[in-house]
Design an enzyme around this catalytic site. Sequence first.
Site, short mmCIF file in Angstrom:
data_model
loop_
_atom_site.label_atom_id
_atom_site.label_comp_id
_atom_site.label_asym_id
_atom_site.label_seq_id
_atom_site.Cartn_x
_atom_site.Cartn_y
_atom_site.Cartn_z
N LYS A 186 0.82 -1.21 0.00
CA LYS A 186 0.00 0.00 0.00
C LYS A 186 0.86 1.27 0.00
O LYS A 186 1.75 1.44 0.83
CB LYS A 186 -0.90 0.00 1.25
CG LYS A 186 -1.98 -1.07 1.20
CD LYS A 186 -2.98 -0.71 0.11
CE LYS A 186 -4.10 -1.73 0.01
NZ LYS A 186 -4.91 -1.51 -1.20
N LYS A 188 -0.62 4.40 0.01
CA LYS A 188 -1.41 5.55 0.49
C LYS A 188 -0.79 6.27 1.70
O LYS A 188 -0.70 7.50 1.69
CB LYS A 188 -2.85 5.10 0.79
CG LYS A 188 -3.84 6.23 0.92
CD LYS A 188 -4.03 7.02 -0.37
CE LYS A 188 -5.11 6.45 -1.19
NZ LYS A 188 -5.40 6.72 -2.47
N PRO A 189 -0.34 5.54 2.75
CA PRO A 189 0.24 6.28 3.88
C PRO A 189 1.41 7.16 3.45
O PRO A 189 1.56 8.29 3.93
CB PRO A 189 0.72 5.17 4.83
CG PRO A 189 -0.04 3.95 4.45
CD PRO A 189 -0.36 4.09 2.99
N LYS A 222 4.71 3.76 -9.70
CA LYS A 222 3.48 4.40 -9.24
C LYS A 222 3.78 5.30 -8.03
O LYS A 222 3.30 6.43 -7.92
CB LYS A 222 2.48 3.29 -8.86
CG LYS A 222 1.15 3.80 -8.36
CD LYS A 222 0.24 2.64 -7.99
CE LYS A 222 -0.47 2.94 -6.69
NZ LYS A 222 -1.06 1.78 -6.06
N CYS A 379 32.46 0.60 33.74
CA CYS A 379 31.97 1.68 34.60
C CYS A 379 31.42 1.11 35.91
O CYS A 379 32.21 0.66 36.73
CB CYS A 379 30.96 2.54 33.85
SG CYS A 379 30.95 4.22 34.50
N GLN A 383 33.43 -0.58 39.03
CA GLN A 383 33.33 -0.13 40.43
C GLN A 383 32.97 -1.30 41.34
O GLN A 383 33.53 -1.46 42.43
CB GLN A 383 32.28 0.99 40.55
CG GLN A 383 32.66 2.24 39.74
CD GLN A 383 31.60 3.34 39.82
OE1 GLN A 383 30.49 3.11 40.31
NE2 GLN A 383 31.94 4.53 39.33
N HIS A 514 34.01 4.06 29.29
CA HIS A 514 33.06 3.31 28.44
C HIS A 514 33.72 3.03 27.10
O HIS A 514 33.59 3.83 26.16
CB HIS A 514 31.79 4.13 28.21
CG HIS A 514 30.87 4.18 29.38
ND1 HIS A 514 29.92 3.22 29.61
CD2 HIS A 514 30.78 5.05 30.40
CE1 HIS A 514 29.26 3.51 30.72
NE2 HIS A 514 29.77 4.62 31.22
N GLU A 516 32.90 1.18 24.78
CA GLU A 516 31.95 0.96 23.68
C GLU A 516 31.69 2.22 22.86
O GLU A 516 31.30 2.14 21.70
CB GLU A 516 30.63 0.39 24.21
CG GLU A 516 29.76 1.31 25.06
CD GLU A 516 30.09 1.30 26.54
OE1 GLU A 516 31.25 1.01 26.91
OE2 GLU A 516 29.19 1.63 27.35
N1 GLN Z 1 26.58 4.90 38.80
C1 GLN Z 1 28.00 4.94 38.64
C2 GLN Z 1 28.54 6.36 38.73
O1 GLN Z 1 27.80 7.30 38.56
C3 GLN Z 1 28.42 4.28 37.34
C4 GLN Z 1 27.93 5.00 36.13
C5 GLN Z 1 27.98 4.16 34.88
O2 GLN Z 1 28.08 2.94 34.93
N2 GLN Z 1 27.89 4.80 33.75
O3 GLN Z 1 29.71 6.56 38.97
#
Ligand code: GLN
Length: 539
Positions: A186, A188-189, A222, A379, A383, A514, A516
């Site tokens: 379709k 139409k949307p 179309k 992180c 900890q 981090h 990642e």
């Molecule tokens: N809560 C923890 C802090 O503020 C770790 C934060 C996190 O894992 N991004 O230090």
Amino acid sequence: MTKYIFVTGGVLSSLGKGITAASVGTLLKHSGKNVGMLKIDPYINVDPGTMSPLEHGEVFVTKDGAETDLDIGNYERFLGSSYLKSSNFTTGQVYSSVIERERAGGYLGQTIQVVPHIVGEIVSRIKLAGEDHDILVVELGGTVGDIEGLPFMEAIRQMKHDEEVAGTFFIHVTLIPYIKAAGELKSKPTQHSVQELRRIGITPQMIIARSENALPKTFKKKLAMSCDVTPDSVIEALDAATIYDIPVTFLRQNILKPIAKELELGELNPDMEKWDTLVKKIVQPKEKTIVGFVGKYLELKEAYKSLTESLIHCGAHLDARVEITWVDSEEIEEKGAEALLADCDSVLVAGGFGSRGVEGKIQAIQYAREHKVPYLGICLGMQLTLVEYARNVLGLEGANSIEFDENTPHPMIYLIDNFLDQSGDTQLRTHKSPMGGTLRLGEYPCDTKEGSLLREAYHGEKTIYERHRHRYEANPTYREALEKAGMIVTGESNGLIETVEIKGHPWFLGVQFHPEFTSRLQTPNPSILAFVKASLSAE
Ligand code: GLN
């Protein structure tokens, strides 16, 4: 002067506008163009920093310490570039700066209105993000027809006629539903959505049609006719085996031709060969490893977007499928770590805020440490390795992070009150500090220790640079006791404890940063890559 490609969305949300924008940007970059990326979010929060990951997915952190929409992460992963604060702005930021200027008397007595002042501020922010680039790809959050999106639509409409703009191209991403009972696709949307855009004064020049079924040629024709675009400007976007395949499928449909023609970019021949090899390894890998991913925002996997993507990048480079077993940290508290992690080759404890599920994470760490299972803690996941070691190896009863127990007798993780941020300003941090923008954010250097897993992972680099997002720090008072008992500090940043490892464990690394956030398809993050390698060779 910069040329602009605007990506809007129609019909409904979650159609993959971000991946579309990133894919177009990738193809242009691989054609040798200097490409910038910008995401505009129409919500009123100043940034997503205070939003729950369950509400909005991951908060992505840029090199210069901005808390941004997770699409900036997609841009970095696809284009392999680092973007800055200026790559994401929200309605909240736009209004804040206009109101601030008004209070300072910056408008010389004028009445401040959405048009021209708010729209003008939006235009100047878009141009700022476009500075020094050949092309800026701008993704507009939300869907055409949203009330809050209107000032942004007006801004991009006006930019068509702006003398400082070298050219504009409008891409509209929509959905082509398939009605089973009628056996029909379709249009139409999409037609309605394009009509709505035209009512605002924007005529899209390309339709990206998301569909579960391939679009027959006649249907495409179309659709092109009814949306007033050339037939080669209807690009189909079918569900892909991996998002990284999308630039290549777009290229096969010659997506760059109409763009290059309109923006006068000359002939574009992007080199996607290496990229394609990685995609093939994602789709058909030789090996497999299972990572036990311990977290607490499992209802919305988008909360861990960068991390799950980074595992895919590492898999592509190691020719392996990195399978994730999702383990809810609260479930560990009920059933024990072994019951949930025994089938995994390795354990990953991700970052997080707040006390829910913390004890389960500590149990997962104890399990990985005692069973010599490869472990990466990120992180909060780092900890808690100190807390676990303090409680179970040093015998320090009640050891904790003061985030979870303000009165703990052994604050392994604490608040430092005179923190120097990236720009050298002192940040005052207490339990009562405002929540927004008061974290240690962005890139900081980390010195690596000789002979450590960390230094090895980064190919012998003495200083590495990774991004941060946390409020608390490891307490150096306990460093000597920890090191004597076998938990070694292997990374330091201006005196702060950044990473820890355990003597005699085959692969155990806790990182305060981090990793990642700097992982890209073509250059996976070194510490995560080393972790996946360890996971692959685990028995
Ligand atoms: N809560 C923890 C802090 O503020 C770790 C934060 C996190 O894992 N991004 O230090």
